[in-house]
Write a protein that holds these residues in place. Structure first.
Motif, PDB file in Angstrom:
ATOM      1  N   ASN A   1       1.403  -1.282   0.035  1.00 54.38           N
ATOM      2  CA  ASN A   1      -0.236  -0.028  -0.601  1.00 54.38           C
ATOM      3  C   ASN A   1       0.876   1.358  -0.143  1.00 54.38           C
ATOM      4  O   ASN A   1       1.347   1.637   1.079  1.00 54.38           O
ATOM      5  CB  ASN A   1      -1.289  -0.149   1.279  1.00 54.38           C
ATOM      6  N   VAL A   2       0.626   1.748  -0.866  1.00 54.73           N
ATOM      7  CA  VAL A   2       2.370   2.928  -1.897  1.00 54.73           C
ATOM      8  C   VAL A   2       1.600   3.660  -0.287  1.00 54.73           C
ATOM      9  O   VAL A   2       2.402   4.630   0.225  1.00 54.73           O
ATOM     10  CB  VAL A   2       1.828   3.002  -2.967  1.00 54.73           C
ATOM     11  N   ASP A   3      -0.409   4.877   0.070  1.00 53.83           N
ATOM     12  CA  ASP A   3      -0.085   5.661   1.076  1.00 53.83           C
ATOM     13  C   ASP A   3       0.261   5.422   2.493  1.00 53.83           C
ATOM     14  O   ASP A   3       0.682   5.987   3.065  1.00 53.83           O
ATOM     15  CB  ASP A   3      -1.794   5.876   0.816  1.00 53.83           C
ATOM     16  N   TYR A   4      -0.006   3.648   2.404  1.00 58.70           N
ATOM     17  CA  TYR A   4       0.766   3.690   3.986  1.00 58.70           C
ATOM     18  C   TYR A   4       2.580   3.841   3.869  1.00 58.70           C
ATOM     19  O   TYR A   4       2.293   4.234   5.054  1.00 58.70           O
ATOM     20  CB  TYR A   4       0.035   2.041   3.975  1.00 58.70           C
ATOM     21  N   VAL A   5       2.905   3.015   3.331  1.00 58.52           N
ATOM     22  CA  VAL A   5       4.537   3.707   3.117  1.00 58.52           C
ATOM     23  C   VAL A   5       4.796   4.751   3.615  1.00 58.52           C
ATOM     24  O   VAL A   5       5.467   4.997   4.117  1.00 58.52           O
ATOM     25  CB  VAL A   5       5.084   2.726   2.472  1.00 58.52           C
ATOM     26  N   LEU A   6       3.871   5.786   2.274  1.00 56.30           N
ATOM     27  CA  LEU A   6       4.013   7.041   2.369  1.00 56.30           C
ATOM     28  C   LEU A   6       4.142   7.699   3.061  1.00 56.30           C
ATOM     29  O   LEU A   6       4.445   8.791   4.343  1.00 56.30           O
ATOM     30  CB  LEU A   6       3.898   7.646   1.619  1.00 56.30           C
ATOM     31  N   SER A   7       3.197   7.163   4.065  1.00 59.03           N
ATOM     32  CA  SER A   7       2.290   8.004   5.368  1.00 59.03           C
ATOM     33  C   SER A   7       3.854   7.759   6.542  1.00 59.03           C
ATOM     34  O   SER A   7       3.611   8.660   7.224  1.00 59.03           O
ATOM     35  CB  SER A   7       0.931   7.800   5.882  1.00 59.03           C
ATOM     36  N   LYS A   8       4.437   6.533   6.239  1.00 59.20           N
ATOM     37  CA  LYS A   8       5.709   6.357   7.610  1.00 59.20           C
ATOM     38  C   LYS A   8       6.705   7.261   7.130  1.00 59.20           C
ATOM     39  O   LYS A   8       7.417   6.998   8.533  1.00 59.20           O
ATOM     40  CB  LYS A   8       5.348   4.665   7.906  1.00 59.20           C
ATOM     41  N   MET A   9       7.129   7.644   5.991  1.00 56.04           N
ATOM     42  CA  MET A   9       8.669   7.948   5.757  1.00 56.04           C
ATOM     43  C   MET A   9       8.573   9.748   5.940  1.00 56.04           C
ATOM     44  O   MET A   9       7.384  10.314   6.004  1.00 56.04           O
ATOM     45  CB  MET A   9       8.599   7.950   4.218  1.00 56.04           C
ATOM     46  N   PRO A  10       9.483   9.784   6.989  1.00 51.61           N
ATOM     47  CA  PRO A  10       9.797  10.318   7.707  1.00 51.61           C
ATOM     48  C   PRO A  10       9.590  11.996   6.298  1.00 51.61           C
ATOM     49  O   PRO A  10       9.452  13.374   6.304  1.00 51.61           O
ATOM     50  CB  PRO A  10      11.566  10.908   7.694  1.00 51.61           C
ATOM     51  N   GLU A  11      10.952  11.629   5.496  1.00 50.59           N
ATOM     52  CA  GLU A  11      10.152  12.261   4.129  1.00 50.59           C
ATOM     53  C   GLU A  11       8.909  13.309   3.915  1.00 50.59           C
ATOM     54  O   GLU A  11       8.294  14.280   3.279  1.00 50.59           O
ATOM     55  CB  GLU A  11      10.752  12.312   2.601  1.00 50.59           C
ATOM     56  N   SER A  12       7.716  12.348   3.624  1.00 51.22           N
ATOM     57  CA  SER A  12       6.826  12.626   3.345  1.00 51.22           C
ATOM     58  C   SER A  12       6.107  14.081   4.404  1.00 51.22           C
ATOM     59  O   SER A  12       6.040  14.763   3.643  1.00 51.22           O
ATOM     60  CB  SER A  12       5.824  11.550   4.082  1.00 51.22           C
ATOM     61  N   LYS A  13       6.713  14.209   5.874  1.00 50.40           N
ATOM     62  CA  LYS A  13       6.293  15.094   6.286  1.00 50.40           C
ATOM     63  C   LYS A  13       6.750  16.384   5.643  1.00 50.40           C
ATOM     64  O   LYS A  13       6.716  17.637   6.135  1.00 50.40           O
ATOM     65  CB  LYS A  13       6.555  15.131   7.952  1.00 50.40           C
ATOM     66  N   GLN A  14       8.507  16.143   5.579  1.00 48.02           N
ATOM     67  CA  GLN A  14       8.914  17.133   5.073  1.00 48.02           C
ATOM     68  C   GLN A  14       8.537  18.107   3.597  1.00 48.02           C
ATOM     69  O   GLN A  14       8.413  19.434   4.069  1.00 48.02           O
ATOM     70  CB  GLN A  14      10.497  17.280   4.866  1.00 48.02           C
ATOM     71  N   VAL A  15       7.726  16.963   2.885  1.00 48.24           N
ATOM     72  CA  VAL A  15       7.003  17.666   1.666  1.00 48.24           C
ATOM     73  C   VAL A  15       6.559  17.821   1.784  1.00 48.24           C
ATOM     74  O   VAL A  15       5.427  19.303   1.354  1.00 48.24           O
ATOM     75  CB  VAL A  15       7.067  16.109   0.477  1.00 48.24           C
ATOM     76  N   GLU A  16       5.405  18.076   2.643  1.00 49.30           N
ATOM     77  CA  GLU A  16       3.958  18.295   2.915  1.00 49.30           C
ATOM     78  C   GLU A  16       4.032  19.639   3.996  1.00 49.30           C
ATOM     79  O   GLU A  16       3.574  20.228   3.791  1.00 49.30           O
ATOM     80  CB  GLU A  16       2.748  17.322   4.612  1.00 49.30           C
TER      81      GLU A  16
END
Length: 215
Positions: free
Chosen positions: A37-52
Motif C-alpha cells: 500500500n503506497v499511501d501507507y508506506v509514504l505516511s510512515k516515511m519522514p520525507e513525507s512530513k518534509q514534503v507536506e
C-alpha cells in the motif's frame, strides 16, 4: 497410404507435445506475487512530513501574493467609487480599465497558482517515490517476489490489486528495509497538493461605477 494412419500419427505427435509442455510447466516453480500500500508506506516515511511542510509553505506564499493583489484591487476600487463623480470621462475610463486589468490578473494568478502547486508537489515527491521504488525492488529481489502490485486506491483511482493473501503484503518489509518501524506513528498523511485560499470574489468594474463587496 490410408488417411486414418496419418491422422493417428498426427494425434500421437500432438499428444506427445502436450505431454511435454505439461511436464515442463509442472517442473516450473510458481512465481511469487506480493503487494504493498503506497499511501501507507509514504505516511510512515519522514520525507513525507518534509514534503507536506514544504508544500504548505509554498502554498502560503502564493496565498499571500493573491491576497496582496486582491487588497490592491479593493483599495483602488474604493478610491474609484469615491472619486468617480468628479473624474473626467478620460480619467474615469482609465481607472475602469485599470480595475479590469487587476481583476483579470487576480483570476489568472489563481489559475496559475493551482497548476504551480501541482507541479511543486510532483517535484518534491519524485525523490521520495524514487526511494520507495528502489526499496520495493530490493525487497522483491531479496524475498523472491516476481511481481509487486499496488493495493492503494489513492488519488481517486481503483487499486491494481483487489484481493490478496495477508502474507503477500510486503509493506512492512519495505518499511523495515528503510529503517522505519512499521508500528511507529505515521510521519504524515500522504502528501496532497494544497490550494491557496482564494479571497472573496473580486468585484467587476462597470463603465461608470464599481461596487466593492465588503467582507
Amino acid at each position: 497410404m490410408n488417411a486414418f494412419p496419418k491422422i493417428r500419427l498426427m494425434l500421437a505427435a500432438a499428444a506427445l507435445m502436450v505431454a511435454s509442455a505439461t511436464a515442463s510447466i509442472a517442473q516450473t516453480a510458481p512465481q511469487k506475487i506480493g503487494y504493498t500500500n503506497v499511501d501507507y508506506v509514504l505516511s510512515k516515511m519522514p520525507e513525507s512530513k518534509q514534503v507536506e511542510s514544504q508544500l504548505k509553505d509554498y502554498s502560503t506564499q502564493l496565498e499571500n501574493q493573491l491576497k496582496a493583489k486582491y487588497t490592491e484591487f479593493q483599495t483602488k476600487g474604493e478610491a474609484y467609487q469615491k472619486g468617480a463623480s468628479t473624474m473626467t470621462d478620460v480619467v474615469r475610463a482609465d481607472k475602469e480599465k485599470e480595475l479590469q486589468n487587476l481583476q483579470q490578473s487576480i483570476q489568472e494568478f489563481q489559475r496559475n497558482a493551482d497548476a504551480s502547486i501541482q507541479q511543486k508537489q510532483q517535484t518534491l515527491l519524485k525523490p521520495v517515490l524514487d526511494k520507495l521504488q528502489k526499496t520495493i525492488d530490493q525487497v522483491a529481489d531479496e524475498n523472491g517476489y516476481a511481481y509487486v502490485f499496488n493495493s492503494d486506491a489513492g488519488y481517486g483511482t481503483t487499486p491494481i490489486l483487489l484481493h490478496g493473501p495477508k502474507d503477500g503484503d510486503i509493506s512492512d518489509l519495505v518499511l523495515k528495509k528503510m529503517g522505519i518501524d512499521p508500528n511507529a506513528a505515521p510521519a504524515a498523511a500522504a502528501p496532497a497538493a494544497a490550494k491557496p485560499a482564494a479571497p472573496a470574489a473580486a468585484p467587476a468594474a462597470g463603465k461608470t461605477k464599481t461596487k466593492t463587496k465588503k467582507n
